[in-house]
Design a protein around this motif. Structure first.
Motif, PDB file in Angstrom:
ATOM      1  N   LEU A 309       0.708  -1.360   0.031  1.00  0.00           N
ATOM      2  CA  LEU A 309       0.130  -0.099  -0.020  1.00  0.00           C
ATOM      3  C   LEU A 309       0.974   1.256  -0.041  1.00  0.00           C
ATOM      4  O   LEU A 309       1.810   1.364   0.764  1.00  0.00           O
ATOM      5  CB  LEU A 309      -0.821   0.138   1.120  1.00  0.00           C
ATOM      6  CG  LEU A 309      -2.323  -0.943   1.071  1.00  0.00           C
ATOM      7  CD1 LEU A 309      -2.763  -0.687   2.487  1.00  0.00           C
ATOM      8  CD2 LEU A 309      -2.975   0.001   0.193  1.00  0.00           C
ATOM      9  N   THR A 310       0.504   2.101  -0.913  1.00  0.00           N
ATOM     10  CA  THR A 310       0.879   3.447  -0.593  1.00  0.00           C
ATOM     11  C   THR A 310      -0.039   4.135   0.496  1.00  0.00           C
ATOM     12  O   THR A 310      -1.330   4.030   0.539  1.00  0.00           O
ATOM     13  CB  THR A 310       0.723   4.550  -1.945  1.00  0.00           C
ATOM     14  OG1 THR A 310       1.623   3.825  -2.989  1.00  0.00           O
ATOM     15  CG2 THR A 310       0.872   5.796  -1.725  1.00  0.00           C
ATOM     16  N   THR A 311       0.541   4.829   1.295  1.00  0.00           N
ATOM     17  CA  THR A 311      -0.213   5.281   2.653  1.00  0.00           C
ATOM     18  C   THR A 311       0.540   6.432   3.054  1.00  0.00           C
ATOM     19  O   THR A 311       1.516   6.925   2.571  1.00  0.00           O
ATOM     20  CB  THR A 311      -0.225   4.150   3.585  1.00  0.00           C
ATOM     21  OG1 THR A 311      -0.975   4.402   4.663  1.00  0.00           O
ATOM     22  CG2 THR A 311       1.194   3.543   4.196  1.00  0.00           C
ATOM     23  N   VAL A 312       0.189   6.967   4.439  1.00  0.00           N
ATOM     24  CA  VAL A 312       0.613   8.014   4.936  1.00  0.00           C
ATOM     25  C   VAL A 312       1.190   7.586   6.479  1.00  0.00           C
ATOM     26  O   VAL A 312       0.238   6.998   6.922  1.00  0.00           O
ATOM     27  CB  VAL A 312      -0.403   9.078   5.038  1.00  0.00           C
ATOM     28  CG1 VAL A 312       0.407  10.229   5.795  1.00  0.00           C
ATOM     29  CG2 VAL A 312      -0.619   9.689   3.958  1.00  0.00           C
ATOM     30  N   VAL A 313       2.376   7.740   6.572  1.00  0.00           N
ATOM     31  CA  VAL A 313       2.961   7.517   8.161  1.00  0.00           C
ATOM     32  C   VAL A 313       2.147   8.319   9.208  1.00  0.00           C
ATOM     33  O   VAL A 313       2.219   9.578   9.206  1.00  0.00           O
ATOM     34  CB  VAL A 313       4.609   7.526   8.356  1.00  0.00           C
ATOM     35  CG1 VAL A 313       4.940   7.308   9.651  1.00  0.00           C
ATOM     36  CG2 VAL A 313       5.117   6.650   7.185  1.00  0.00           C
ATOM     37  N   ASN A 314       1.567   7.635  10.046  1.00  0.00           N
ATOM     38  CA  ASN A 314       0.937   8.157  11.153  1.00  0.00           C
ATOM     39  C   ASN A 314       1.525   7.509  12.335  1.00  0.00           C
ATOM     40  O   ASN A 314       1.039   6.405  12.606  1.00  0.00           O
ATOM     41  CB  ASN A 314      -0.605   8.174  11.210  1.00  0.00           C
ATOM     42  CG  ASN A 314      -1.268   8.804  12.262  1.00  0.00           C
ATOM     43  OD1 ASN A 314      -0.878   9.932  12.598  1.00  0.00           O
ATOM     44  ND2 ASN A 314      -2.355   8.413  12.944  1.00  0.00           N
TER      45      ASN A 314
END
Length: 353
Positions: A309-314
């Motif tokens: 997955l392309t995603t956002v680090v949180n």
């Protein structure tokens, strides 16, 4: 095993008597170490200086006798329970597992027990019930995960004397300190990549439960990025389901059945995105050839699914650590104004978009 020599003040028979008499008391440790009970207390608490030699004798006696401090007795003296709570909507969500690990790492180092509770119904009866149980047990602090918490819920915590840290909300929305990720900014940057760099034209959004954060803030980032590109939100391609894999499946099916289906779907968390991948695979839709799918949070599974997955680090663990540090500061006497900690985000590009 090398035998241990008993320190002055205790014979082998005395130590045998202690072990056979039930719970070891602080006076037993004092007798075994040849010091006063007050000195033992200072060594255990670390709040008063004690010579290295005396400390070594006390610590040796503690080990040999198997002494454990009585938290209930200490609580009566200090008016503290040395316990903090974490309340989350879903304990099976890997993000919340990481969050709890971050809190516990800091809390454990300070001698605090961490209790994790689930209250899955936003605005429903379970959250007030769980908070009522925690406050009745006089917890020293509570970290409240993302909910549609009512002001009455927040006031219950604050009124109990427990220190409060809220996650994923705004400092002006109620009492206590706040730790949050840059939710709107993170999703905005992700959608900017899809629009500006990848050229996707018809981008859908799958959120969690309507009105429950962080879905709303992430939706706002999605809306802002489309507006910057001169586009309006395609309302027929917006679905509010749940922050789960099942929610992702339901949302993806709805969007893909639209008269003009999307060529990209951004999801409010990674579990939703994994559910969307399930539907694409079942329908024989190539990802990312025909459909891009992105997530948010960067849980471990995001890099393990296929395509990754392309995603956002949180940073869940760091969010937990930051929340626990705020609680510890308050327990150590910090009475300053409410503090807000905002952690940075990062778009991670993988194979799904």
């Amino acid at each position: 095993m090398t035998p241990t020599t008993a320190p002055p003040g205790a014979t082998d028979d005395q130590e045998a008597d202690v072990h056979g008499s039930g719970r070891v008391k602080i006076v037993d440790v004092a007798a075994a170490a040849g010091v006063s009970a007050t000195t033992v207390s200072h060594v255990i608490s670390g709040r008063r200086p004690v010579s290295a030699a005396t400390r070594a004798r006390v610590e040796d006696a503690v080990r040999r006798l198997g002494y454990q401090a009585d938290p209930s007795a200490r609580g009566l003296r200090t008016q503290r329970t040395d316990t903090v709570g974490l309340v989350v909507p879903d304990i099976t969500n890997p993000f919340n597992t990481e969050l709890a690990a971050g809190i516990q790492a800091v809390a454990y180092a300070r001698g605090l027990l961490t209790v994790v509770c689930e209250a899955p119904m936003a605005g429903g009866p379970q959250l007030p019930a769980v908070l009522g149980q925690l406050t009745a047990r006089r917890l020293d602090g509570i970290v409240l995960g993302r909910f549609g918490a009512r002001r009455a819920d927040l006031d219950l915590i604050a009124g109990s004397g427990a220190r409060l840290v809220r996650l994923g909300t705004r400092i002006a929305d109620g009492p206590g300190d706040v730790v949050r990720g840059a939710e709107t900014e993170g999703m905005r940057d992700l959608v900017r990549c899809l629009v500006g760099e990848r050229g996707y034209r018809r981008i859908g959004f799958i959120g969690g439960e309507a009105g429950v954060e962080p879905g709303g803030e992430r939706y706002e980032g999605y809306r802002q990025a489309l507006a910057e590109a001169g586009r309006t939100v395609p309302e027929e391609l917006v679905a509010w389901t749940g922050f789960t894999r099942e929610g992702g499946r339901a949302g993806a099916a709805l969007l893909l059945d639209a008269a003009e289906p999307p060529d990209a779907v951004v999801c409010a968390n990674d579990l939703i995105a994994i559910g969307a991948l399930d539907v694409a695979r079942a329908r024989g839709i190539d990802v990312p050839g025909r459909l891009a799918v992105t997530g948010y949070d960067d849980i471990d599974a995001a890099s393990m699914v296929s395509p990754a997955l392309t995603t956002v680090v949180n940073p869940a663990r760091e969010i937990g650590r930051s929340a626990a540090r705020l609680l510890v500061d308050r327990l150590d006497g910090d009475t300053g104004p409410a503090r807000e900690v905002v952690l940075t985000h990062q778009v991670v590009r993988r194979a799904s978009a």
